[in-house]
Enzyme design. Structure first.
Site, PDB file in Angstrom:
ATOM      1  CE  LYS A 171      -1.658   3.053   1.965  1.00 23.37           C
ATOM      2  NZ  LYS A 171      -1.611   4.543   1.646  1.00 23.37           N
ATOM      3  CD  GLU A 246      12.202   4.832   9.042  1.00 23.07           C
ATOM      4  OE1 GLU A 246      12.200   5.763   9.881  1.00 23.07           O
ATOM      5  OE2 GLU A 246      12.074   5.000   7.831  1.00 23.07           O
ATOM      6  CB  CYS A 280      12.304   9.775   9.174  1.00 25.88           C
ATOM      7  SG  CYS A 280      13.104   8.463   8.234  1.00 25.88           S
ATOM      8  CD  GLU A 380       9.766  13.454  11.706  1.00 28.03           C
ATOM      9  OE1 GLU A 380      10.734  12.951  11.112  1.00 28.03           O
ATOM     10  OE2 GLU A 380       8.735  12.827  11.966  1.00 28.03           O
TER      11      GLU A 380
END
Length: 474
Positions: A171, A246, A280, A380
């Site tokens: 996906k 992750e 990231c 973040e």
């Protein structure tokens, strides 16, 4: 874009069964539509999982060389379509074409080649005392990937899953469907057995729980936000399946006393702004000795001035647009938050660069005098925004670096032995020392809320294997 009205299930391109609506794919550089993407629903997900489950017994029993032969053909097809993939990535998420050609698209090929090399030498069977240890395919896998490094994150899952003998449902992000569609075409041309690779587009918040909760799925591998990781973990818990995550990061970049500040700050700014800050593992917190902060600020401002923001199709462009409107608004909101919290604006700021009306373009931004308690020091941002945090001594720098909900990556700049000693104290899955780049043989993943499990190289292959012990008579 016509093919984006179909999914790839059981070796065929098929129309959606559910009619779950569509998603308008936007070019972030122009804010214009690239077309409509069909979105999958429960019936589409069920069909894909059924196909993968049916294909698993035969495919997992195939000899390793047969599976690696498929990977070799996939690598050949990928190599032949590198330019198509680079162009697709540039259009769908705004990567500068130079970055897409040199790094974004080739990363997928790199994972294919690395997996092939690793699998050929991997101990799928070994003798330990009287026990014969077998490492067997973990089962049917749900692979859920994001938009920021599309082919890197797809292929570091797909390649080892195939090598291990797993079957899968991919996906991809609805914000990056063009490159995924090309990959599905490559997989089809490689002649994989029907059902081994299946791909369904859909809204992550809806499709993710369907995949994670289905008892026929044995492994869920997600790259995405912490919120998505929480959702997948909850949905997977009832069936006690393996979950590999992750997730996000807020990586510290410690510039040690006595380091070459010009070199370290310039590298840190450029590394942060790479891929428009949408990585990231980006070095988003620069920790600077307090007595050298003013000098570091001047270097950072100069480095930002040299960064070319513009049309992704221009070879000179260093930073393209933020990948989508939702993320653009988040970045702008976080810049405003930094100003409200009292951080010192060194470069950039809110709004678009001068002369840019269309597109989700943001100004390369640096804040200084940031504390680790500020929102911009903890959350973040996922955009071209760097925060500079002063420290008094190395112990404080390490404490600040580790004072984070995340633990994906870290960066240390200084004399080699000192940098290594500091790196060993960081609670992160990875540390880059003195500007070193990544190696696909290494383990990619993090501590704490940055996730669990590891990707890349043999570590990524192990995520798709289960260990079986055969206890033999003496």
């Amino acid at each position: 874009m016509g093919s984006l009205q179909q999914f790839y299930i059981n070796g065929h391109w098929v129309a959606p069964a559910d009619g779950a609506g569509s998603h308008t794919v936007i070019n972030p550089a122009t804010e214009k539509s690239l077309g409509e993407l069909a979105m999958g629903g429960a019936a589409d997900i069920d069909a894909a999982i059924s196909a993968a489950a049916a294909a698993f017994p035969a495919f997992s029993a195939e000899p390793l060389e047969t599976r690696l032969g498929y990977l070799e053909r996939i690598a050949e097809g990928y190599q032949a379509r590198l330019e198509d993939i680079a162009q697709a990535i540039s259009q769908e998420m705004g990567a500068p074409i130079s970055l897409a050609r040199k790094v974004q698209a080739p990363m997928g090929l790199g994972h294919l080649k690395t997996t092939l090399a690793v699998a050929r030498d991997f101990p799928f069977e070994e003798q330990l005392g009287q026990a014969q240890i077998r490492r067997a395919a973990a089962g049917v896998c749900a692979l859920i990937t994001p938009w920021n490094w599309p082919m890197n994150q797809v292929m570091c899952k797909v390649a080892p899953a195939i090598a291990a003998g797993c079957t899968m449902v991919l996906k991809p992000s609805e914000f990056a469907p063009l490159s995924a569609q090309i990959l599905a075409e490559i997989m089809d041309e490689a002649g994989l057995p029907a059902g081994v690779f299946n791909m369904v587009h859909g809204d992550g918040a809806q499709v993710g729980p369907m995949l994670s909760s289905d008892p026929r799925i044995d492994v869920v591998s997600l790259t995405g936000s912490t919120r998505a990781g929480e959702s997948v973990s909850r949905e997977a818990a009832a069936t006690i399946k393996r979950v590999s995550l992750e997730l996000g990061g807020k990586s510290a970049n410690i510039l040690l006393p006595g380091c070459d500040l010009q070199k370290a700050v310039t590298h840190g700014v450029r590394a942060m702004m790479n891929n428009t800050g949408q990585s990231c593992n980006a070095p988003s917190r620069m920790l600077v000795p307090a007595d050298r902060l003013a000098e570091a600020e001047a270097i950072a401002a100069q480095a930002c001035d040299s960064i070319v923001v513009g049309d992704p199709q221009n070879e000179d462009t260093v930073i393209g647009p933020i990948a989508n409107g939702r993320q653009y608004q988040r970045v702008q909101s976080m810049i405003e938050t930094g100003l409200q919290e009292g951080a010192t604006l060194v470069a950039g700021g809110a709004g678009k660069p001068a002369g840019m009306e269309a597109g989700y373009f943001a100004r390369p931004t640096v804040f200084s005098q940031v504390s680790n308690t500020m929102t911009i020091g903890r959350e973040e941002i996922f955009g071209p925004v760097l925060v500079m945090i002063p420290y008094q001594d190395v112990d404080e720098a390490v404490a600040i670096a580790n004072d984070s909900d995340y633990g994906l990556s870290g960066y240390v700049y200084g004399e080699d032995s000192d940098a290594r000693a500091v790196a060993a104290r960081l609670r992160t899955g990875m540390v880059h020392i003195n500007g070193a780049g990544p190696d696909l043989q290494g383990a990619f993943g993090g501590f704490k809320q940055s996730g669990n499990g590891r990707e890349w190289g043999r570590f990524g292959l192990e995520e798709f294997l289960e260990t079986q012990s055969l206890f033999l008579p003496h």
